[in-house]
Every structure is written in C-alpha cells, then in structure tokens.
Design a protein around this motif. Structure first.
Motif, PDB file in Angstrom:
ATOM      1  N   THR A 134      -3.210  17.956  -5.054  1.00 46.37           N
ATOM      2  CA  THR A 134      -1.841  18.371  -4.746  1.00 46.37           C
ATOM      3  C   THR A 134      -1.769  19.050  -3.391  1.00 46.37           C
ATOM      4  O   THR A 134      -0.872  18.759  -2.581  1.00 46.37           O
ATOM      5  N   LEU A 135      -2.712  19.939  -3.114  1.00 45.19           N
ATOM      6  CA  LEU A 135      -2.719  20.671  -1.848  1.00 45.19           C
ATOM      7  C   LEU A 135      -2.786  19.726  -0.658  1.00 45.19           C
ATOM      8  O   LEU A 135      -2.014  19.862   0.305  1.00 45.19           O
ATOM      9  N   VAL A 136      -3.681  18.758  -0.704  1.00 45.21           N
ATOM     10  CA  VAL A 136      -3.821  17.807   0.399  1.00 45.21           C
ATOM     11  C   VAL A 136      -2.515  17.046   0.624  1.00 45.21           C
ATOM     12  O   VAL A 136      -2.051  16.879   1.760  1.00 45.21           O
ATOM     13  N   ASN A 137      -1.908  16.598  -0.468  1.00 39.21           N
ATOM     14  CA  ASN A 137      -0.682  15.812  -0.334  1.00 39.21           C
ATOM     15  C   ASN A 137       0.510  16.663   0.079  1.00 39.21           C
ATOM     16  O   ASN A 137       1.418  16.169   0.765  1.00 39.21           O
TER      17      ASN A 137
ATOM     18  N   THR B 164      -0.183  26.671  -3.487  1.00 41.91           N
ATOM     19  CA  THR B 164      -1.259  25.943  -4.156  1.00 41.91           C
ATOM     20  C   THR B 164      -2.617  26.441  -3.696  1.00 41.91           C
ATOM     21  O   THR B 164      -3.568  26.526  -4.493  1.00 41.91           O
ATOM     22  N   THR B 165      -2.738  26.780  -2.410  1.00 46.24           N
ATOM     23  CA  THR B 165      -3.993  27.331  -1.900  1.00 46.24           C
ATOM     24  C   THR B 165      -4.349  28.622  -2.628  1.00 46.24           C
ATOM     25  O   THR B 165      -5.492  28.818  -3.066  1.00 46.24           O
ATOM     26  N   GLY B 166      -3.363  29.501  -2.764  1.00 43.04           N
ATOM     27  CA  GLY B 166      -3.599  30.746  -3.490  1.00 43.04           C
ATOM     28  C   GLY B 166      -3.918  30.492  -4.951  1.00 43.04           C
ATOM     29  O   GLY B 166      -4.766  31.181  -5.540  1.00 43.04           O
ATOM     30  N   ARG B 167      -3.268  29.496  -5.516  1.00 43.50           N
ATOM     31  CA  ARG B 167      -3.499  29.159  -6.926  1.00 43.50           C
ATOM     32  C   ARG B 167      -4.936  28.695  -7.148  1.00 43.50           C
ATOM     33  O   ARG B 167      -5.629  29.181  -8.046  1.00 43.50           O
TER      34      ARG B 167
ATOM     35  N   THR C 161       3.731  29.689  -9.884  1.00 42.92           N
ATOM     36  CA  THR C 161       4.226  28.376 -10.293  1.00 42.92           C
ATOM     37  C   THR C 161       3.237  27.294  -9.857  1.00 42.92           C
ATOM     38  O   THR C 161       2.464  27.478  -8.917  1.00 42.92           O
ATOM     39  N   ARG C 162       3.290  26.172 -10.559  1.00 40.00           N
ATOM     40  CA  ARG C 162       2.410  25.055 -10.244  1.00 40.00           C
ATOM     41  C   ARG C 162       3.240  23.847  -9.828  1.00 40.00           C
ATOM     42  O   ARG C 162       4.210  23.501 -10.489  1.00 40.00           O
ATOM     43  N   THR C 163       2.856  23.219  -8.732  1.00 43.92           N
ATOM     44  CA  THR C 163       3.504  21.992  -8.281  1.00 43.92           C
ATOM     45  C   THR C 163       2.509  20.846  -8.377  1.00 43.92           C
ATOM     46  O   THR C 163       1.295  21.067  -8.409  1.00 43.92           O
ATOM     47  N   LYS C 164       3.028  19.618  -8.438  1.00 45.57           N
ATOM     48  CA  LYS C 164       2.160  18.454  -8.553  1.00 45.57           C
ATOM     49  C   LYS C 164       2.575  17.415  -7.524  1.00 45.57           C
ATOM     50  O   LYS C 164       3.732  16.998  -7.480  1.00 45.57           O
TER      51      LYS C 164
END
Length: 260
Positions: A99-102, A115-118, A140-143
C-alpha cells in the motif's frame, strides 16, 4: 570501422547495464502487457472471455470445496481466535508495505505518511505486525495496490478475468497483482524457497478463512459467477475512485492475494 569496434568493445558494459536493470525491464514489460490486454474488452462488454472464465471458475470452485475450504475450516476449528487475529494482522502488515509504495506512486503523500507510521509502529511495538497497535491507538488503515495505481493514471479495468486459484480479477488488476507480488511485496524478496512458499500458503489459508461468509453469500445467489463478477468489478472501480466498498456485494479482496 572505428565506430563499430567501439560498439563491440562496449558490449560487456552494456550487458552489465542490462543485468542491473532487469527488474525495471520486467516492470515495464508488465505495463506493456497491460496496454495490449486492455484491447480485449469494450465499454459494453467487460467479460468477453466469459466462456473461459466460467471454466476457470468451475475449476476454482472444485479446488475450493476439495482443498481450500476444508483446510480453512480446520484452521478455524483448531486455532484460537487471538492467534487467528495475530496471523491476519501479520499479513496485513506485510501488505501495508505494498500500500505504501502505491500511495507514493499516486502522490498520496498524506496517506503514505500515515501508512509509514503504521508499518513502523506495528512492526516494532506490534511484534512484526502480530498486534495492530496503530489501529488500537486510533490510527486508520488504507489499502492500495498496483491495479488501483493503474486506475489512478487512467487505465480502465479491461476485460474481466478469473485467475486459477486466485479468483476474480481483470487485465488491469491481474498485471497489478503480478507487479505487487514481484516487486513490492516483501515476501517476494525472501530467498529461502521453503520459507517463502510456507508464508504464501499461510497467507492463502488466512485469506480463505476470512472470506468464509462472503463466499457463502456468493454461492446462495441465482448465478454465483455473475454475482461475483459484477460485485468485484463494481467494488474495484469504487476503490480506484477512493470510494467505499459495497457492503451488499462480495468483498473485492476475494482474490487470493498475499495480504489484504
């Protein structure tokens, strides 16, 4: 003559350069395949390969009933719920790297920072992601995946596809899945073959266990194949547009990717 000699003399250096960039070449090749395969579908017919897809769907259904579902049910029966949750968290943490890369590819820097912190918090304090500390702390989480990234840059879904074992996809999402698996998913960089395949197998069983209710809903519909196809395509387009998943449809993550 001198120019020809110079080119020949430089061939070893050129070959070294090609070796250093082989991963980039594969990546570009996948993008090229995407461009070519988009020609298989029109706006009116998103399932031009329906005959083949239904055959693969039947094959997948047999494999699921004979192997995947019984193993997943056994896993659920003998594994305490907290351990199941930890396993799911572990694979989600791995997919968060994808997810982070995208997110970076899509210039979603605010989400990428989150996302990095997650990933950092769950990998350290959460013991390699077994505990979702980030969510418990209010995060929160993203995808995001590469199929969504291609959609972000204007690629339509192309033809609907049913992949062997993996399930519903499309020409765009199939290339996206391969790209994520080959280049962005940390599991792909494990050099120990037994360990890598063990993780892949565990990820498949974990995903199948999570999808127990979704597949039961699908199987109760009048035409399970059409229900799965329509739900998948609609939900994927919603995700590409940063919308929400349709709660009445099959989870778009029905595809057996490595993570969720």
């Amino acid at each position: 003559m001198d120019k020809k000699t110079t080119l020949i003399d430089n061939l070893p250096n050129l070959m070294n350069l090609f070796g250093m960039t082989k991963h980039i070449s594969k990546f570009l090749a996948l993008i090229l395949v995407t461009l070519v395969m988009f020609g298989c579908a029109s706006q009116q017919n998103k399932d031009p390969l329906e005959g083949l897809n239904r055959t693969v769907y039947k094959f997948n259904d047999v494999v699921d009933k004979v192997a995947l579902k019984p193993v997943a049910q056994g896993y659920q029966a003998i594994t305490p719920t907290p351990i199941q949750t930890g396993v799911s968290n572990f694979f989600r943490n791995i997919f968060d790297v994808v997810t982070l890369v995208n997110e970076l590819f899509q210039f979603k820097f605010k989400q990428a920072a989150n996302t990095t912190g997650r990933v950092a918090l769950n990998t350290t304090v959460g013991v390699l992601g077994l505990f979702d500390v980030h969510t418990k702390a209010g995060g929160t989480r993203t995808k995001e995946d590469f199929g969504q990234t291609l959609g972000y840059y204007g690629f339509n879904s192309g033809a609907y596809l049913v992949l062997p074992i993996l399930g519903p996809s499309s020409t765009r999402d199939g290339v996206g899945l391969a790209t994520d698996a080959l280049f962005f998913n940390p599991i792909g960089y494990i050099n120990d073959d037994p360990a890598r395949w063990a993780l892949i197998g565990a990820a498949l069983i974990d995903k199948r266990a999570q999808l127990m209710d979704d597949i039961d809903i699908r199987d109760k519909s009048f035409d399970p194949y059409a229900f799965m196809r329509d739900s998948y395509m609609q939900n994927r387009e919603n995700l590409v547009k940063d919308g929400v998943e349709d709660p009445s449809g099959v989870n778009p993550s029905y595809i057996m990717s490595l993570g969720n």
